[in-house]
Design a protein around this motif. Sequence first.
Motif, short mmCIF file in Angstrom:
data_model
loop_
_atom_site.label_atom_id
_atom_site.label_comp_id
_atom_site.label_asym_id
_atom_site.label_seq_id
_atom_site.Cartn_x
_atom_site.Cartn_y
_atom_site.Cartn_z
N GLU A 1 4.79 4.66 -31.88
CA GLU A 1 5.13 5.01 -30.54
C GLU A 1 6.14 6.34 -30.51
OE1 GLU A 1 7.03 1.59 -29.20
OE2 GLU A 1 5.17 0.81 -28.44
N ASN A 2 6.79 6.63 -31.53
CA ASN A 2 7.70 7.63 -31.45
C ASN A 2 6.66 8.87 -31.76
OD1 ASN A 2 10.07 6.78 -30.89
ND2 ASN A 2 10.43 6.46 -32.95
N ASP A 3 5.56 8.74 -32.62
CA ASP A 3 4.72 9.76 -33.22
C ASP A 3 3.84 10.22 -31.88
OD1 ASP A 3 5.76 9.83 -35.65
OD2 ASP A 3 4.21 8.69 -36.54
N PHE B 1 -7.82 4.51 -38.53
CA PHE B 1 -7.69 5.98 -38.89
C PHE B 1 -6.40 6.44 -39.15
CE2 PHE B 1 -7.06 10.30 -37.47
CZ PHE B 1 -8.23 10.99 -38.16
N LEU B 2 -5.48 6.03 -38.72
CA LEU B 2 -3.78 6.59 -38.89
C LEU B 2 -3.42 6.28 -40.36
CD1 LEU B 2 -1.97 6.05 -35.59
CD2 LEU B 2 -2.93 8.21 -36.37
N GLU B 3 -3.89 5.07 -40.70
CA GLU B 3 -3.62 4.42 -42.16
C GLU B 3 -4.27 5.20 -42.95
OE1 GLU B 3 -3.63 0.17 -44.58
OE2 GLU B 3 -4.29 0.34 -42.59
N LYS B 4 -5.77 5.34 -42.75
CA LYS B 4 -6.73 6.16 -43.73
C LYS B 4 -5.99 7.67 -43.97
CE LYS B 4 -11.27 8.10 -43.93
NZ LYS B 4 -12.51 8.62 -43.24
N GLU B 5 -5.38 8.11 -42.98
CA GLU B 5 -4.65 9.53 -43.08
C GLU B 5 -3.25 9.47 -43.31
OE1 GLU B 5 -6.78 12.35 -42.59
OE2 GLU B 5 -8.47 10.83 -42.29
N SER B 6 -3.01 8.38 -43.75
CA SER B 6 -1.39 8.04 -44.58
C SER B 6 -0.40 8.43 -43.47
CB SER B 6 -1.50 8.93 -45.68
OG SER B 6 -2.26 8.53 -46.76
N LEU B 7 -0.88 8.32 -42.05
CA LEU B 7 0.29 8.44 -41.15
C LEU B 7 1.21 7.28 -41.06
CD1 LEU B 7 -1.90 10.69 -38.79
CD2 LEU B 7 0.05 11.34 -40.33
N ILE B 8 0.47 6.00 -41.10
CA ILE B 8 1.13 4.77 -41.13
C ILE B 8 0.69 4.17 -42.33
CG2 ILE B 8 1.30 4.50 -38.80
CD1 ILE B 8 -1.15 2.62 -38.91
N ASN B 9 1.68 3.14 -42.90
CA ASN B 9 1.30 2.32 -43.93
C ASN B 9 2.14 0.98 -43.88
OD1 ASN B 9 0.53 1.90 -46.74
ND2 ASN B 9 2.77 2.54 -47.64
N PRO B 10 1.23 0.10 -43.15
CA PRO B 10 1.83 -1.10 -42.81
C PRO B 10 1.48 -2.09 -44.32
CG PRO B 10 -0.46 -0.77 -42.05
CD PRO B 10 -0.16 0.30 -42.47
N SER B 11 2.29 -2.85 -44.36
CA SER B 11 2.21 -3.79 -45.43
C SER B 11 1.14 -4.73 -45.64
CB SER B 11 3.82 -4.55 -45.73
OG SER B 11 3.68 -5.43 -44.69
N ARG B 12 0.73 -5.09 -46.57
CA ARG B 12 -0.31 -6.27 -46.61
C ARG B 12 -0.04 -7.46 -47.15
NH1 ARG B 12 -5.83 -3.96 -45.38
NH2 ARG B 12 -5.52 -1.69 -45.29
N ASP C 1 0.25 -6.07 -42.13
CA ASP C 1 1.13 -6.60 -41.54
C ASP C 1 2.03 -5.57 -40.89
OD1 ASP C 1 3.10 -8.69 -40.56
OD2 ASP C 1 4.07 -8.65 -42.55
N TYR C 2 2.07 -5.47 -39.56
CA TYR C 2 2.78 -4.30 -39.06
C TYR C 2 4.53 -4.95 -38.73
CZ TYR C 2 -1.44 -1.58 -38.66
OH TYR C 2 -2.57 -1.10 -38.89
N SER C 3 5.37 -4.06 -39.12
CA SER C 3 6.67 -4.49 -38.64
C SER C 3 7.11 -3.74 -37.49
CB SER C 3 7.62 -4.06 -39.93
OG SER C 3 7.61 -2.55 -40.08
N GLN C 4 8.11 -4.17 -36.85
CA GLN C 4 8.75 -3.55 -35.57
C GLN C 4 8.90 -2.15 -36.00
OE1 GLN C 4 8.71 -4.93 -32.58
NE2 GLN C 4 8.96 -2.53 -31.98
N LYS C 5 9.50 -1.62 -37.39
CA LYS C 5 9.52 -0.24 -37.70
C LYS C 5 8.29 0.48 -37.63
CE LYS C 5 11.49 2.30 -41.55
NZ LYS C 5 11.84 2.39 -42.83
N ASP C 6 7.04 -0.06 -38.13
CA ASP C 6 6.02 0.60 -37.86
C ASP C 6 5.51 0.92 -36.62
OD1 ASP C 6 5.38 0.21 -40.77
OD2 ASP C 6 4.53 -1.65 -40.54
N ILE C 7 5.53 -0.03 -35.77
CA ILE C 7 5.29 0.06 -34.25
C ILE C 7 6.21 1.09 -33.68
CG2 ILE C 7 5.16 -1.23 -31.95
CD1 ILE C 7 4.64 -3.47 -33.69
N ASP C 8 7.47 1.01 -33.91
CA ASP C 8 8.35 2.04 -33.36
C ASP C 8 7.78 3.43 -33.84
OD1 ASP C 8 9.69 0.04 -31.99
OD2 ASP C 8 11.38 -0.09 -33.60
#
Length: 71
Positions: A52-54, A24-35, A42-49
């Motif tokens: 968590e901050n959000d 859902f967060l990806e669909k709403e463009s709040l996160i954008n993991p690489s593919r 493919d979630y990076s540590q930057k994506d995860i951080d």
Amino acid sequence: MNIGQTVKLIQKEYPSVTISRLRFLEKESLINPSRSKGGTRDYSQKDIDSMENDYIKIQAVLQESGIQFLL
């Protein structure tokens, strides 16, 4: 890290996070993991951080507003 591994890691701190919530967060463009070439997220540590901050920011704002929000 794939979506299942990412959820397991984040659930240590935020137990209610699910695969569908990340999608859902990806669909709403709040996160954008690489593919990968095959389309796997493919979630990076930057994506995860960032996620968590959000979550921390959202909880703080809602607590100030007197709204209880379960993540």
